[in-house]
Scaffold this motif. Sequence first.
Motif, PDB file in Angstrom:
ATOM      1  N   LEU A  75       0.791  -1.369   0.032  1.00  0.00           N
ATOM      2  CA  LEU A  75      -0.127   0.160  -0.155  1.00  0.00           C
ATOM      3  C   LEU A  75       0.849   1.363   0.038  1.00  0.00           C
ATOM      4  CD1 LEU A  75      -2.826  -1.175   2.683  1.00  0.00           C
ATOM      5  CD2 LEU A  75      -2.941  -1.347  -0.037  1.00  0.00           C
ATOM      6  N   GLY A  76       2.151   1.122   0.113  1.00  0.00           N
ATOM      7  CA  GLY A  76       2.967   2.320   0.058  1.00  0.00           C
ATOM      8  C   GLY A  76       3.585   2.799   1.504  1.00  0.00           C
ATOM      9  N   TYR A  77       3.336   1.949   2.500  1.00  0.00           N
ATOM     10  CA  TYR A  77       3.952   2.461   3.792  1.00  0.00           C
ATOM     11  C   TYR A  77       4.755   1.653   4.318  1.00  0.00           C
ATOM     12  CZ  TYR A  77       0.135   5.824   3.081  1.00  0.00           C
ATOM     13  OH  TYR A  77      -0.854   6.767   2.621  1.00  0.00           O
ATOM     14  N   LYS A  78       5.687   2.007   5.183  1.00  0.00           N
ATOM     15  CA  LYS A  78       6.613   1.122   6.034  1.00  0.00           C
ATOM     16  C   LYS A  78       5.901   0.852   7.283  1.00  0.00           C
ATOM     17  CE  LYS A  78       9.328   4.884   7.606  1.00  0.00           C
ATOM     18  NZ  LYS A  78      10.621   5.722   7.875  1.00  0.00           N
ATOM     19  N   GLN A  79       6.089  -0.108   8.036  1.00  0.00           N
ATOM     20  CA  GLN A  79       5.697  -0.535   9.425  1.00  0.00           C
ATOM     21  C   GLN A  79       6.403   0.567  10.519  1.00  0.00           C
ATOM     22  OE1 GLN A  79       3.374  -2.983   9.806  1.00  0.00           O
ATOM     23  NE2 GLN A  79       3.325  -1.726  11.946  1.00  0.00           N
ATOM     24  N   GLU A  80       5.637   1.407  11.124  1.00  0.00           N
ATOM     25  CA  GLU A  80       6.253   2.219  12.073  1.00  0.00           C
ATOM     26  C   GLU A  80       5.538   1.950  13.435  1.00  0.00           C
ATOM     27  OE1 GLU A  80       6.782   6.589  10.018  1.00  0.00           O
ATOM     28  OE2 GLU A  80       5.084   5.468   9.297  1.00  0.00           O
ATOM     29  N   PHE A  81       4.678   1.152  13.377  1.00  0.00           N
ATOM     30  CA  PHE A  81       4.093   0.810  14.754  1.00  0.00           C
ATOM     31  C   PHE A  81       4.336  -0.687  15.238  1.00  0.00           C
ATOM     32  CE2 PHE A  81       1.068   4.261  13.188  1.00  0.00           C
ATOM     33  CZ  PHE A  81       1.060   5.164  14.362  1.00  0.00           C
ATOM     34  N   SER A 127      -5.375  -0.354  11.761  1.00  0.00           N
ATOM     35  CA  SER A 127      -5.029  -1.548  11.085  1.00  0.00           C
ATOM     36  C   SER A 127      -3.356  -1.604  11.156  1.00  0.00           C
ATOM     37  CB  SER A 127      -5.300  -1.064   9.683  1.00  0.00           C
ATOM     38  OG  SER A 127      -6.626  -0.860   9.509  1.00  0.00           O
ATOM     39  N   GLU A 128      -2.574  -0.645  11.238  1.00  0.00           N
ATOM     40  CA  GLU A 128      -1.160  -0.733  11.345  1.00  0.00           C
ATOM     41  C   GLU A 128      -0.520  -1.237  12.678  1.00  0.00           C
ATOM     42  OE1 GLU A 128       0.827   2.565   9.581  1.00  0.00           O
ATOM     43  OE2 GLU A 128      -1.029   2.931   8.046  1.00  0.00           O
ATOM     44  N   GLU A 129      -1.364  -1.527  13.595  1.00  0.00           N
ATOM     45  CA  GLU A 129      -1.165  -1.985  15.124  1.00  0.00           C
ATOM     46  C   GLU A 129      -1.863  -3.295  15.096  1.00  0.00           C
ATOM     47  OE1 GLU A 129      -0.678   1.495  17.972  1.00  0.00           O
ATOM     48  OE2 GLU A 129      -1.878   2.091  16.319  1.00  0.00           O
ATOM     49  N   ILE A 147       6.638   9.689  15.647  1.00  0.00           N
ATOM     50  CA  ILE A 147       6.569   8.580  16.850  1.00  0.00           C
ATOM     51  C   ILE A 147       7.538   8.759  17.793  1.00  0.00           C
ATOM     52  CG2 ILE A 147       6.440   6.099  17.155  1.00  0.00           C
ATOM     53  CD1 ILE A 147       5.254   5.727  14.435  1.00  0.00           C
ATOM     54  N   ASN A 148       7.014   8.614  18.988  1.00  0.00           N
ATOM     55  CA  ASN A 148       7.795   8.897  20.272  1.00  0.00           C
ATOM     56  C   ASN A 148       8.743   7.666  20.361  1.00  0.00           C
ATOM     57  OD1 ASN A 148       8.298   8.190  23.314  1.00  0.00           O
ATOM     58  ND2 ASN A 148       7.633  10.664  23.048  1.00  0.00           N
ATOM     59  N   GLY A 181       6.433   4.310  21.306  1.00  0.00           N
ATOM     60  CA  GLY A 181       6.460   3.792  20.059  1.00  0.00           C
ATOM     61  C   GLY A 181       4.959   4.114  19.459  1.00  0.00           C
ATOM     62  N   THR A 182       4.366   5.447  20.014  1.00  0.00           N
ATOM     63  CA  THR A 182       3.076   5.696  19.611  1.00  0.00           C
ATOM     64  C   THR A 182       3.324   7.442  19.123  1.00  0.00           C
ATOM     65  OG1 THR A 182       2.690   6.451  21.780  1.00  0.00           O
ATOM     66  CG2 THR A 182       1.864   4.293  21.355  1.00  0.00           C
ATOM     67  N   PRO A 183       2.318   7.883  18.599  1.00  0.00           N
ATOM     68  CA  PRO A 183       2.370   9.145  17.867  1.00  0.00           C
ATOM     69  C   PRO A 183       1.827  10.262  19.104  1.00  0.00           C
ATOM     70  CG  PRO A 183       0.414   8.209  17.113  1.00  0.00           C
ATOM     71  CD  PRO A 183       1.366   7.168  17.749  1.00  0.00           C
ATOM     72  N   ILE A 184       2.735  10.567  20.066  1.00  0.00           N
ATOM     73  CA  ILE A 184       1.999  11.376  21.248  1.00  0.00           C
ATOM     74  C   ILE A 184       1.676  12.861  20.574  1.00  0.00           C
ATOM     75  CG2 ILE A 184       2.861  12.510  23.081  1.00  0.00           C
ATOM     76  CD1 ILE A 184       4.433   9.915  23.868  1.00  0.00           C
ATOM     77  N   ASN A 185       2.313  13.280  19.686  1.00  0.00           N
ATOM     78  CA  ASN A 185       2.071  14.568  19.173  1.00  0.00           C
ATOM     79  C   ASN A 185       0.676  14.761  18.522  1.00  0.00           C
ATOM     80  OD1 ASN A 185       4.608  15.178  19.819  1.00  0.00           O
ATOM     81  ND2 ASN A 185       5.287  15.825  17.752  1.00  0.00           N
ATOM     82  N   THR A 186       0.185  13.637  17.873  1.00  0.00           N
ATOM     83  CA  THR A 186      -1.256  13.761  17.477  1.00  0.00           C
ATOM     84  C   THR A 186      -2.449  13.626  18.677  1.00  0.00           C
ATOM     85  OG1 THR A 186      -1.011  11.383  16.913  1.00  0.00           O
ATOM     86  CG2 THR A 186      -0.511  12.919  15.083  1.00  0.00           C
TER      87      THR A 186
END
Length: 536
Positions: free
Chosen positions: A26-32, A261-263, A370-371, A375-380
């Motif tokens: 789908l065009g994304y790397k695994q970040e979570f 989905s990505e987690e 991502i912190n 390992g989570t997007p705390i800023n959002t």
Amino acid sequence: MAAPSASAISKLHPQPSGDEATLAKLGYKQEFRREFTPLEVAGLAFSFVGVVPSIVSVLFYAIPNGGPFAMVWGWAFACPFILCTGLALAELASAAPTSGGLYYWTYSLASPRCRNFLSWIVGYSNTIEMITAVASVNWACTIQIVAAITIASSDQVYTTTNLQLYGIYAALGLSQAVLVSLGTKVLARLQRLFTLVNASLCFIIIIALPIATPPDYRNSAKFALGDFTNLAGWPSGFAFILSLMAPLYTIGGYDASVHMSEEASNATMAIPWAIVSSIIVAAFLGLGINISLAFCMGTDVDSLLNSPIGQPMAQILFNSLGQQKALAIWCLVIIAEYMVASNCLLVGSRQIFAFARDGALPFSRYLYRINRYTGTPINTVWFEIICSLAIGLLSFVSIQAIDAVFTIALTASYIAYITPITNRFVFKNDFKPGPFYLGKLSFPVSVIAVVWMTFMIFVFFFPATPRTTVQEMNYTVVVLGGFMFLAISWYYLPVYGGVHWYTGPVSNTPAIRDEDSISERKDEHDADIYVEAVDV
């Protein structure tokens, strides 16, 4: 020298899991970190619905627009349409399980002439949905806390100022932001507790309430299932339609699991089944709860609506259980509502992260982070809660203004749902389904869902009564219209607007050279949804 073994090579160059490979296509790397099991994803979807606390929050839509008849039969009438919507979205989620979800599908299935704009609109509608969902649930939780104080008081009378209400509202939001900033593994395990509390509360209402209700408040089947009480002033038919806001808001947010989905592990099956199972379970439990309430609410419907406690269901519990037991169950309702709001913040932060990853939001470079510790997007997370605190300022305008966040969340979500479902069939594309697929039923189910949501969007704009004032008007069209006007203006802003630079989802991983891969086409902005069934 002996050649290295296959196991040694695999350790040096580990192969991506099936989920990671799917995401890469789908065009994304695994970040979570994929810490959510399929059961925990389903639990998140169910606890996101929060059947009892959500019914508590919107019971004031059903009681004046049909009373017990609307509570029971309105729920039964709406649920098949809700399920059609969930099934249509589940197919898309199985085909392309990504946190971006709705706006990604919209772009992938639309015509090249309008895909950027439609993706932009859906992304912002989805973002507004998530932020207002947090605001609406926290406002409901605030009112429920005040109701608990009222129940506990000796004379069941307690008054608050707007500033005090906002203080409670802000405290709830800030504490949830701290909770949701924790690591993915902690948040995944918490879903077990959230699910248990929400399920237990459902059975308490369904089983314990009828047993404890004194004869004076028990209703006959004729009244509970057949009495239509119209206190709003609209014609009875339209009043019944307005009462549908209760089940539609309660069993809403079908895209909650999509944004996780990505987690999630085995996302191509776990996500669609989480959507469908949460709707079915919530539909049956909700029907049982409404039947229980209809048989135990007494015949004086007007007194429930104008209760000094301020919450119809709180008054029903007080009448049936007495002060102490009603207060104990009401505290469970507050806890469950807090959990619902926390999950709203959780899934919303993932959607905002995905939209920022594709550069569509202001301050995207700061939101797409991502912190390193959690390992989570705390800023959002904190961005979303700050926006919800800003929306909470509507409480200083009027109660009707802040109550509009309930219909804003629902209307914005319907705009975001209708677009990708419609794109799939209206535009020429090469949609290839995932393992969850309805076959020949896909088209009729999608048509039913789109027609239903389109009709209800217009209904959501109507005021509670036909005779209304400026203070009592339905502010949904004003507030949502304002948000969408800003989003469209930002898109078409000369020189700096999104029309000059937004090109849809942006790949952040090298394309997988596979003849069926979506990644290559996506980089060329000619992507069509395609995901292979993956054994995990």
